[in-house]
Motif scaffolding. Sequence first.
Motif, PDB file in Angstrom:
ATOM      1  N   ALA A  66      10.884   4.486 -49.879  1.00 35.06           N
ATOM      2  CA  ALA A  66       9.167   4.005 -50.645  1.00 35.06           C
ATOM      3  C   ALA A  66       8.987   4.581 -51.942  1.00 35.06           C
ATOM      4  N   ASP A  67       8.133   3.986 -52.446  1.00 35.59           N
ATOM      5  CA  ASP A  67       7.586   3.501 -53.981  1.00 35.59           C
ATOM      6  C   ASP A  67       7.007   5.140 -53.986  1.00 35.59           C
ATOM      7  N   VAL A  68       6.139   5.680 -53.652  1.00 44.29           N
ATOM      8  CA  VAL A  68       5.487   7.018 -53.448  1.00 44.29           C
ATOM      9  C   VAL A  68       5.866   7.202 -51.721  1.00 44.29           C
ATOM     10  N   LEU A  69       5.650   8.799 -51.778  1.00 48.03           N
ATOM     11  CA  LEU A  69       6.248   9.288 -49.625  1.00 48.03           C
ATOM     12  C   LEU A  69       4.540  10.227 -50.428  1.00 48.03           C
ATOM     13  N   ILE A  70       3.540   9.853 -49.376  1.00 47.09           N
ATOM     14  CA  ILE A  70       2.247  10.520 -49.172  1.00 47.09           C
ATOM     15  C   ILE A  70       2.990  12.153 -48.630  1.00 47.09           C
ATOM     16  N   LEU A  71       2.096  13.218 -48.960  1.00 46.72           N
ATOM     17  CA  LEU A  71       2.560  14.192 -48.008  1.00 46.72           C
ATOM     18  C   LEU A  71       1.098  14.277 -47.935  1.00 46.72           C
ATOM     19  N   LEU A  72       0.588  14.713 -46.503  1.00 40.13           N
ATOM     20  CA  LEU A  72      -0.688  14.723 -46.547  1.00 40.13           C
ATOM     21  C   LEU A  72      -0.128  16.591 -45.734  1.00 40.13           C
ATOM     22  N   HIS A  73      -1.455  17.455 -46.335  1.00 35.85           N
ATOM     23  CA  HIS A  73      -1.345  19.086 -46.062  1.00 35.85           C
ATOM     24  C   HIS A  73      -2.193  19.249 -45.035  1.00 35.85           C
ATOM     25  N   GLY A  74      -3.589  18.470 -45.110  1.00 34.65           N
ATOM     26  CA  GLY A  74      -4.917  19.136 -43.764  1.00 34.65           C
ATOM     27  C   GLY A  74      -6.015  19.859 -44.433  1.00 34.65           C
ATOM     28  N   ASN A  75      -6.435  19.913 -43.713  1.00 28.08           N
ATOM     29  CA  ASN A  75      -8.198  20.769 -44.051  1.00 28.08           C
ATOM     30  C   ASN A  75      -8.744  21.657 -43.815  1.00 28.08           C
ATOM     31  N   ASP A  76      -8.023  22.142 -42.767  1.00 32.32           N
ATOM     32  CA  ASP A  76      -8.016  23.459 -41.968  1.00 32.32           C
ATOM     33  C   ASP A  76      -7.326  24.602 -43.008  1.00 32.32           C
ATOM     34  N   GLU A  77      -8.278  25.111 -42.873  1.00 26.66           N
ATOM     35  CA  GLU A  77      -7.730  27.032 -43.424  1.00 26.66           C
ATOM     36  C   GLU A  77      -6.531  27.623 -42.867  1.00 26.66           C
ATOM     37  N   TRP A  78      -5.660  26.874 -41.742  1.00 24.21           N
ATOM     38  CA  TRP A  78      -4.536  27.698 -42.008  1.00 24.21           C
ATOM     39  C   TRP A  78      -3.888  26.799 -42.592  1.00 24.21           C
ATOM     40  N   CYS A  79      -3.990  25.996 -43.374  1.00 20.25           N
ATOM     41  CA  CYS A  79      -2.584  25.478 -44.509  1.00 20.25           C
ATOM     42  C   CYS A  79      -2.478  26.370 -45.491  1.00 20.25           C
ATOM     43  N   ALA A  80      -3.687  27.414 -45.741  1.00 22.10           N
ATOM     44  CA  ALA A  80      -3.021  27.928 -46.580  1.00 22.10           C
ATOM     45  C   ALA A  80      -1.657  29.220 -45.857  1.00 22.10           C
ATOM     46  N   GLU A  81      -1.309  28.545 -45.133  1.00 28.31           N
ATOM     47  CA  GLU A  81      -1.185  29.716 -44.353  1.00 28.31           C
ATOM     48  C   GLU A  81       0.892  28.424 -43.788  1.00 28.31           C
ATOM     49  N   TYR A  82       1.023  27.381 -44.553  1.00 25.81           N
ATOM     50  CA  TYR A  82       1.469  25.805 -44.129  1.00 25.81           C
ATOM     51  C   TYR A  82       1.913  25.088 -45.422  1.00 25.81           C
ATOM     52  N   ILE A  83       3.407  24.935 -44.386  1.00 24.21           N
ATOM     53  CA  ILE A  83       3.663  23.948 -45.452  1.00 24.21           C
ATOM     54  C   ILE A  83       4.398  22.719 -44.086  1.00 24.21           C
ATOM     55  N   PRO A  84       3.825  21.764 -44.562  1.00 26.06           N
ATOM     56  CA  PRO A  84       4.503  20.353 -43.686  1.00 26.06           C
ATOM     57  C   PRO A  84       5.916  21.237 -44.191  1.00 26.06           C
ATOM     58  N   SER A  85       6.994  20.603 -42.892  1.00 28.45           N
ATOM     59  CA  SER A  85       8.579  20.566 -43.086  1.00 28.45           C
ATOM     60  C   SER A  85       8.835  18.850 -43.560  1.00 28.45           C
ATOM     61  N   LYS A  86       8.065  18.136 -43.437  1.00 31.29           N
ATOM     62  CA  LYS A  86       8.489  16.958 -44.082  1.00 31.29           C
ATOM     63  C   LYS A  86       8.505  17.725 -45.611  1.00 31.29           C
ATOM     64  N   PHE A  87       8.275  18.233 -46.340  1.00 34.62           N
ATOM     65  CA  PHE A  87       8.167  18.124 -47.816  1.00 34.62           C
ATOM     66  C   PHE A  87       9.885  18.612 -47.981  1.00 34.62           C
ATOM     67  N   TYR A  88      10.472  18.941 -47.313  1.00 39.91           N
ATOM     68  CA  TYR A  88      11.826  19.570 -47.808  1.00 39.91           C
ATOM     69  C   TYR A  88      12.712  18.738 -47.175  1.00 39.91           C
ATOM     70  N   ASP A  89      12.273  16.867 -46.582  1.00 41.05           N
ATOM     71  CA  ASP A  89      13.454  15.996 -46.004  1.00 41.05           C
ATOM     72  C   ASP A  89      12.507  15.163 -47.571  1.00 41.05           C
TER      73      ASP A  89
END
Length: 453
Positions: free
Chosen positions: A348-371
């Motif tokens: 990929a040229d750029v990897l898209i990291l979609l976090h979401g728009n719910d309030e729980w995003c304040a308590e959550y980091i997508p696991s794919k971020f670490y990959d």
Amino acid sequence: MSIEIPVVTEKKRWLILSHAFNMDGRAASLTITDKIPYFLEAGVEPIVFSAITGIKDQRFPHHQFIAWAPAGFRFDFRHWVANKYGRGWFYKLTTRTVSILLAPFIAIEKFCLGYSSQWSWALPAFFHGYRLIRAGKVDVVLSVGSAWSAHLAGVWLKKATGIELISEVHDPLVIRRNPNDQGFEKPLNRDARFRHYLENQLTCFSDKVWWFTDGALHYAKVRNPNLNTPTNARGFVVTPGAHPPGGLSANQAHKYTDQLNLSHFGSLANDRSLSTVLKALVPLFEKYPQARNLIRVHAYGAPLDSLSAEAIEQLGFSDVLLAHGRLEVDPTTGKSGRQRVAKKMQEADVLILLHGNDEWCAEYIPSKFYDYLWTGRPIWGITHRNPQLDQMLLERGAYLSAEGDSEGISIALERIWLDWQSKCLIEPIWNPIGVDQAVKTILTNVQARQKSL
């Protein structure tokens, strides 16, 4: 740089309860299975209880149990058949037959309880775990999310035997609705209400319990003041990290092609949708018409969400967004799904990291971020109310947008387009987060407690 991990000298025999274990490419599995080599190196002697949905591990005792209630039985059975026979005609025939036969019983289960399908896996996990503990074969029980049935079984075992219980909470058990909601109100949904109860049980009965983000620990402490006791600091944060997926190396030089490839990996939903990116392409194509034939958005790992599908149809972007689905084991090359994903990530040229728009995003980091951090590719993070995630992205070099800020998202996309044209996309700082640091944090906290007893 390797991290020195504390050696376990006492209480080595750990019973690990994890509904998802050795499930190729699934975050709930990788988060625990990636830790296993470091646990073994530290002297932990694991016994694993899991569902039948993954591959049986041969390095240590690994017992697989099917859920006892009909909804869980159907869920586990589908994955078992897929693993054993693939998803061809036999899978379709057997799973449809089982679904039809179980339908009335599942309806009764949902009507009477209303819990998520995997809840009943706690029953065999408790039954067999109790026998092992009473036989003196277990020193510590580790319950692992995401399926909360593992935590339920862990709490039951703690109450029944007094065994030391440590717990890893992947996703927040209590989902808040807005920034002013602290999560005190009991939800109307029965599954959510039970998760609310279970969080309180974990904070009361787990000897150590950890979450994956600062936000998740913060709100858990707000709801459960017993975690704040200075003399009994049982709650802490573990940054999960990841192994290099598929043996990725940042030393591979990126090759620009004649197309700008923006790639997203992982699950999609209406609150975490690629429609956000597709809508931002409209003003870009108006300003740079040539971009219409040069930009492609790739989706790997999950079906498209309904909002993305609608945007494709409305905008005529069927040739712009390419949905590849889940990458499984390739029987021809022998590459695992994770290895195939790793290759696509690095292409990929750029990897898209979609976090979401719910309030729980304040308590959550997508696991794919670490990959993503292992790929050496720039990340475009579209995040929501999570300073911890934003900071980690900015420290390493990334394109960053705020979810809901359509103008800001369009500006970031235009910057990516211009950077790609001039072949000067952001070169991220090579600073991935490994799993060894997570295991060190866990063992340091667990052994500190044991020494204080």
